[in-house]
Structures are given as C-alpha cells and as structure tokens.
Design a protein around this motif. Structure first.
Motif, PDB file in Angstrom:
ATOM      1  N   ARG A  31       8.794   9.621   2.511  1.00 46.07           N
ATOM      2  CA  ARG A  31       8.332   8.967   1.434  1.00 46.07           C
ATOM      3  C   ARG A  31       8.402   7.849   0.659  1.00 46.07           C
ATOM      4  NH1 ARG A  31       9.906   9.823  -4.549  1.00 46.07           N
ATOM      5  NH2 ARG A  31      11.492   9.194  -4.309  1.00 46.07           N
ATOM      6  N   LYS A  32       9.367   6.982   0.693  1.00 44.21           N
ATOM      7  CA  LYS A  32       9.311   5.512   0.141  1.00 44.21           C
ATOM      8  C   LYS A  32       8.365   4.863   0.592  1.00 44.21           C
ATOM      9  CE  LYS A  32      14.053   6.978  -2.713  1.00 44.21           C
ATOM     10  NZ  LYS A  32      15.223   6.765  -2.775  1.00 44.21           N
ATOM     11  N   ILE A  33       8.569   4.742   1.731  1.00 44.06           N
ATOM     12  CA  ILE A  33       7.649   4.066   2.797  1.00 44.06           C
ATOM     13  C   ILE A  33       6.272   4.179   2.592  1.00 44.06           C
ATOM     14  CG2 ILE A  33       7.115   3.503   5.244  1.00 44.06           C
ATOM     15  CD1 ILE A  33      10.051   3.333   5.810  1.00 44.06           C
ATOM     16  N   LEU A  34       5.929   4.646   2.461  1.00 44.29           N
ATOM     17  CA  LEU A  34       4.887   5.753   2.914  1.00 44.29           C
ATOM     18  C   LEU A  34       4.422   5.063   0.958  1.00 44.29           C
ATOM     19  CD1 LEU A  34       2.171   6.447   3.537  1.00 44.29           C
ATOM     20  CD2 LEU A  34       2.708   8.943   3.268  1.00 44.29           C
ATOM     21  N   SER A  35       4.927   5.562  -0.111  1.00 48.28           N
ATOM     22  CA  SER A  35       4.521   5.442  -1.204  1.00 48.28           C
ATOM     23  C   SER A  35       4.697   3.825  -1.359  1.00 48.28           C
ATOM     24  CB  SER A  35       5.301   6.384  -2.360  1.00 48.28           C
ATOM     25  OG  SER A  35       4.872   7.170  -2.538  1.00 48.28           O
ATOM     26  N   GLY A  36       6.097   3.245  -0.809  1.00 50.50           N
ATOM     27  CA  GLY A  36       5.634   2.287  -1.410  1.00 50.50           C
ATOM     28  C   GLY A  36       4.741   1.036  -1.225  1.00 50.50           C
ATOM     29  N   CYS A  37       4.753   1.638   0.141  1.00 49.49           N
ATOM     30  CA  CYS A  37       3.638   0.654   0.680  1.00 49.49           C
ATOM     31  C   CYS A  37       2.045   1.050   0.898  1.00 49.49           C
ATOM     32  CB  CYS A  37       3.317   1.244   2.667  1.00 49.49           C
ATOM     33  SG  CYS A  37       4.974  -0.040   4.007  1.00 49.49           S
ATOM     34  N   ALA A  38       1.590   1.699   0.456  1.00 52.40           N
ATOM     35  CA  ALA A  38       0.251   2.099  -0.753  1.00 52.40           C
ATOM     36  C   ALA A  38       0.206   1.522  -1.419  1.00 52.40           C
ATOM     37  CB  ALA A  38       0.215   3.668  -0.228  1.00 52.40           C
ATOM     38  N   PHE A  39       1.131   1.136  -2.495  1.00 51.82           N
ATOM     39  CA  PHE A  39       1.002   0.203  -3.490  1.00 51.82           C
ATOM     40  C   PHE A  39       0.764  -1.375  -3.449  1.00 51.82           C
ATOM     41  CE2 PHE A  39       3.420  -2.119  -6.832  1.00 51.82           C
ATOM     42  CZ  PHE A  39       2.569  -1.612  -8.098  1.00 51.82           C
ATOM     43  N   LEU A  40       1.854  -1.658  -2.598  1.00 49.13           N
ATOM     44  CA  LEU A  40       1.855  -2.896  -1.995  1.00 49.13           C
ATOM     45  C   LEU A  40       0.435  -3.547  -1.697  1.00 49.13           C
ATOM     46  CD1 LEU A  40       5.318  -3.690  -0.330  1.00 49.13           C
ATOM     47  CD2 LEU A  40       4.225  -4.047  -3.239  1.00 49.13           C
ATOM     48  N   ILE A  41       0.082  -2.385  -0.651  1.00 46.10           N
ATOM     49  CA  ILE A  41      -1.518  -2.979  -0.259  1.00 46.10           C
ATOM     50  C   ILE A  41      -2.907  -2.933  -1.296  1.00 46.10           C
ATOM     51  CG2 ILE A  41      -3.383  -2.208   0.753  1.00 46.10           C
ATOM     52  CD1 ILE A  41      -1.361  -1.066   3.327  1.00 46.10           C
ATOM     53  N   GLY A  42      -2.233  -2.312  -2.314  1.00 48.96           N
ATOM     54  CA  GLY A  42      -3.295  -1.911  -3.578  1.00 48.96           C
ATOM     55  C   GLY A  42      -3.518  -3.242  -4.025  1.00 48.96           C
ATOM     56  N   VAL A  43      -1.652  -3.618  -3.801  1.00 47.81           N
ATOM     57  CA  VAL A  43      -1.425  -5.251  -5.433  1.00 47.81           C
ATOM     58  C   VAL A  43      -2.022  -6.520  -4.178  1.00 47.81           C
ATOM     59  CG1 VAL A  43       0.158  -6.721  -5.807  1.00 47.81           C
ATOM     60  CG2 VAL A  43       0.398  -4.264  -6.499  1.00 47.81           C
ATOM     61  N   GLY A  44      -2.148  -6.547  -2.483  1.00 45.30           N
ATOM     62  CA  GLY A  44      -2.244  -7.176  -2.355  1.00 45.30           C
ATOM     63  C   GLY A  44      -4.601  -7.523  -2.262  1.00 45.30           C
ATOM     64  N   PHE A  45      -4.573  -5.898  -2.411  1.00 50.87           N
ATOM     65  CA  PHE A  45      -6.067  -5.862  -2.230  1.00 50.87           C
ATOM     66  C   PHE A  45      -6.270  -6.756  -3.356  1.00 50.87           C
ATOM     67  CE2 PHE A  45      -7.523  -2.411   0.827  1.00 50.87           C
ATOM     68  CZ  PHE A  45      -8.896  -2.831   0.256  1.00 50.87           C
ATOM     69  N   ALA A  46      -5.897  -6.379  -5.180  1.00 47.37           N
ATOM     70  CA  ALA A  46      -6.396  -6.921  -6.316  1.00 47.37           C
ATOM     71  C   ALA A  46      -6.334  -8.268  -6.180  1.00 47.37           C
ATOM     72  CB  ALA A  46      -5.789  -6.156  -7.237  1.00 47.37           C
ATOM     73  N   MET A  47      -5.559  -8.937  -5.261  1.00 48.68           N
ATOM     74  CA  MET A  47      -4.439 -10.483  -5.090  1.00 48.68           C
ATOM     75  C   MET A  47      -6.434 -11.201  -4.270  1.00 48.68           C
ATOM     76  SD  MET A  47      -0.902 -11.127  -4.941  1.00 48.68           S
ATOM     77  CE  MET A  47      -0.929 -12.280  -4.754  1.00 48.68           C
ATOM     78  N   TYR A  48      -5.723 -10.588  -3.231  1.00 48.52           N
ATOM     79  CA  TYR A  48      -7.392 -11.208  -2.182  1.00 48.52           C
ATOM     80  C   TYR A  48      -8.512 -11.179  -2.475  1.00 48.52           C
ATOM     81  CZ  TYR A  48      -9.940 -11.252   1.541  1.00 48.52           C
ATOM     82  OH  TYR A  48     -10.916 -10.861   3.193  1.00 48.52           O
ATOM     83  N   SER A  49      -8.630  -9.965  -4.106  1.00 45.71           N
ATOM     84  CA  SER A  49     -10.185 -10.651  -4.150  1.00 45.71           C
ATOM     85  C   SER A  49     -10.047 -11.288  -5.200  1.00 45.71           C
ATOM     86  CB  SER A  49     -10.720  -8.828  -5.113  1.00 45.71           C
ATOM     87  OG  SER A  49      -9.905  -8.646  -6.745  1.00 45.71           O
ATOM     88  N   LEU A  50      -9.360 -11.573  -5.902  1.00 43.98           N
ATOM     89  CA  LEU A  50      -9.819 -12.972  -6.600  1.00 43.98           C
ATOM     90  C   LEU A  50      -9.245 -14.523  -5.643  1.00 43.98           C
ATOM     91  CD1 LEU A  50      -6.666 -11.911  -9.077  1.00 43.98           C
ATOM     92  CD2 LEU A  50      -8.551 -11.686  -9.249  1.00 43.98           C
TER      93      LEU A  50
END
Length: 465
Positions: free
Chosen positions: A350-369
C-alpha cells in the motif's frame, strides 16, 4: 500501471478415464458463496491455477530454465524490440507529417481502442483455444498488418498508420493472455518468478534500445526499415513459437471438457464477465486499488499523447533525439524496478503503490516546468524511478483481495477499465492541446496523479496487503 496475472483454468474432478466432468457436489459446494455472487456465476467454471493439470512440469536447469522457455523468451525479446522501434517511428512520422497533437493522439487512440473493446472477450476466448496456435497466428497476421503504411497511397498514409496500429493492438489482446497460459505449462511453478524476471529484464531493455534506435534510423533512412524490422520480428517470434513442445492437453485445456454447452455461447461469456465486474464493485480492497489506478491513468495518458510535442516546443529538442528521451525514461524505470524490489521487503505494498504514484505526480509537475532539453532529460530520468514500484505493489494488493476462482475475470475488468480511462485521457489531451499550452496540461495531469497517490494512501486498507 497495469499488472498482468497468469490466466486461470477450470478445474473439475477427474474420472477414471482421465477426463473431466461436472459433478453435482461441485454445485452444492458453490452454494456457500454469497447469494449475489452466486447468481452471477451460477453456470461458470470453478477456476484454479494450471498446476492442477495432470502432467507435472519438472524444474528446468540453466540460465533460461528450459528449451521451451528459451525459445519463447528469445522470440519475445526480438518482437518487443521491433515493437518499440515501430511505435517510436510512427510517433515521429505522424508528427513530421502533420505537426498536430491531435494526429499523434490518434496513434495512441488506435492502440488503446482494441484493449477497451476486445480485452475481456479475448481473455475468455483464449481459454477455449489452443494457446500456442493463437500466439502463432497472431504473430503472422501482425507481420502483415505492420506493413500497411507502406502499402497505402500517400493520400491515405495517416489512415493506414492508424489501421496498422489498431490491428496489431487487437491481435495483442489475444496474444498476451495466451502467452501467460503457455508460460504456465512450460515453466515449473517454483520457477515462474525467475521466468517473469527474465521477461521483464528483456522488456525493459527493449524500452531503452528500441526508441534509441528508432530516431536515428528514421532520420537516416526513413520509416521503411523500421516497419520492415517490426514485421520481421513478428516472423521470428512465430518461428520460435513453432519450436515449442508441450502436450496438447496443456496447450488446449478446453478440449478436455465433456460438457461444452454449459459455458458456450454469448450468454456464458457475459455471465462470467458480469461476475467479475460485480466482484470488483462490492469488494473494497479491489475497488479502492482500482479507483486509485483509474485516477492516475486519467493523468498519465496525456504524457503518452503530448510528450513528443512537449519535447519539441518546450524543451526545444530536435525530433531526431526524441528516442533518447524515451530511452532515458526506460532506464530510470529499470533502476526503479530494482529499487522497489529491495524496498518491498520492508515496506508494505500500500505504501509503495501510493508513495510511488505521489512521486510520479510531483515528477510530472516538475517536468512540465522545464524549458531546456538537458534538464528535461534529467527530470524524465528521475520521475521514471518511482514508476518501477507500481507493478511491484499493484499486483500483490490485487491478488490479496481477490479469490483464485475470480482472478481472471477481475483482471479483465480492471485492465479494461484502466484502458478505457487511458483512452479518455489521450483524447482529452489531444483536444486540449489545440487550445492550451502543453506544459499547462502536463502540470494538471501531474497534480491529478499526485492526488491519486494521496487517495490510495488513505483509502486502501493496510490489511489488503
């Protein structure tokens, strides 16, 4: 963000002739299932893993386990490499021809539509057919379908590309579950994890090498060589499949049935599919994991549709280097799989799946900049790391919450739902790309994926892992 699970096969009591039959006490035993599930599965099969087949599989020796798996792994390694060279070439080709985000999205739409339309039906049918023959015929037809863009006139070139992608994807809906069934009968159960790791390693290498080869190949000699390479890769895969040796009863288990009327026809197929859908809806563990995946896929599909546009317009990257960007992401994902495998011994799914999804979202946002291609490459590499944790955690969560007799149908429902949402994401991204800056769209998608991670952290129960 999908997890592929081996298909399940019907188990029924054996009589003294080594055949199977449905006995009255099996139906009595099923009455212990809850009434709502029983009504949906009254005439469906009781399913268990294929290890109950009469012929046991001796453990293989050597690096590639045994002869059958060596041929299968080699054929698929070549086929996967051809697929990624082909898909990357098509993205570049379509963007070069049209310079349109909507046209690029059309390639992905053609790829996802068969998954959504044929996925569950194909899974049911594959269990009724000879798995090796299904794979072999699929490869032969895909070899022809890959050449459609070369056979069409210039005025219909774009439509031919869409048709080629659609046909290849449609045949893949039959190939992949058949491949899982073949793996069950050529590899011993205790060596399945080893077989999966070998296949995943070759697949990850294909992600790295395929796009890296596609870009310079396209700009050096054009798209013809990449298309022919993919067609030949399917023929090599078919040749390797023809060399597999296994008992017919293992490759075609449906032929063992005495009573085919009980589960044949559209009515039997629909009953099995609706039983899986109902289970997903009423089971909290499966429902929460599925909802989290659907929210994340609603944002993730946009990157597939708009990444080449973003790289060209925002990162100012020459189209010839787009394959390098994809390869860098594949390398990050490969390292992420290794890291996630190590962390899985100490951290819950649960923690791996949720944590990885959150980090991917943060990475997406950083990539867009990003506005410099070097920074874009670094960001793409870093945000690909947590993607490795998705398959490591998603599978165990789904398996822990699903009984074996429902796994095949539940997997079909989950995969089809995710493909449908991804298709919606691709279509929306292509449409919004005509009016909004690509960076703004990717930023919004990153926020959506991060929210999916937060949802999973609080909604998925720890006991489900």
């Amino acid at each position: 963000m999908t997890y592929r699970n081996s298909p399940l096969l019907a188990e029924r009591p054996k009589n003294y002739h080594g055949k199977t039959s449905v006995l009255p006490h099996n139906r009595t035993h099923q009455e212990t299932i809850s009434r709502d599930i029983q009504e949906a599965t009254l005439h469906t099969e009781i399913t268990t893993p294929l290890k109950t087949m009469p012929d046991s599989i001796p453990p293989g020796k050597g690096l590639l386990i045994n002869r059958n798996f060596a041929w299968l792994a080699f054929g698929q390694a070549i086929s996967n490499l051809g697929d990624f060279v082909y898909s990357t070439t098509l993205f570049i080709w379509v963007f070069t021809l049209t310079h349109s985000a909507a046209a690029v999205s059309g390639v992905l739409a053609a790829q996802y539509l068969p998954v959504f339309l044929l996925g569950p039906l194909a899974g049911v049918l594959v269990d009724r057919w000879n798995r090796r023959q299904t794979m072999l015929i699929s490869d032969l037809i895909r070899a022809v379908a890959a050449t459609l863009p070369l056979l069409a006139p210039i005025s219909l070139r774009l439509q031919a590309i869409y048709a080629s992608v659609f046909l290849i994807s449609a045949l893949g809906r039959f190939f992949m579950p058949a491949e899982s069934g073949v793996l069950q009968v050529i590899v011993a159960e205790k060596q399945q994890m080893r077989a999966a790791s070998i296949k995943q390693a070759t697949f990850a290498l294909s992600i790295i090498l395929g796009p890296a080869l596609a870009s310079p190949l396209y700009f050096a000699v054009g798209p013809v060589e990449a298309i022919l390479l993919n067609a030949v890769s399917y023929l090599i895969s078919a040749f390797c499949l023809a060399l597999l040796r296994a008992p017919k009863a293992a490759l075609h288990p449906h032929a063992l049935k005495q009573d085919e009327k009980a589960d044949s026809g559209l009515g039997g197929i629909l009953r099995e599919l609706f039983a899986g859908l109902k289970f997903v809806v009423v089971t909290r563990g499966v429902l929460m994991v599925t909802l989290m995946a659907l929210i994340a896929m609603l944002g993730a599909g946009a990157l597939n549709a708009l990444n080449i546009v973003f790289a060209s317009r925002n990162l100012h990257m020459a189209t010839a280097f787009y394959g390098v960007l994809t390869a860098v992401g594949g390398l990050g994902g490969l390292l992420g799989v290794i890291i996630a495998g190590i962390l899985s011994k100490r951290i819950s799914p649960r923690k791996i799946l949720s944590g990885c999804a959150f980090l991917i979202g943060v990475g997406f946002a950083m990539y867009s900049l990003q506005s410099w291609y070097v920074a874009g490459l670094i960001t793409c590499f870093l945000m690909s790391f947590p993607q490795g944790g998705i398959p490591v955690a998603f599978g165990p969560l789904l398996l822990a919450a699903t009984p074996k007799e429902m796994m095949g149908r539940v997997q079909a429902v989950v995969d089809t739902s995710m493909s449908g949402v991804s298709l919606i994401s691709v279509a929306l991204a292509g449409y919004l790309g005509q009016f909004l800056p690509v960076g703004v769209i990717l930023m919004g998608c990153g926020i959506l994926i991060a929210m999916a991670g937060l949802f999973g952290w609080f909604a998925i129960q720890e006991k489900a892992s």
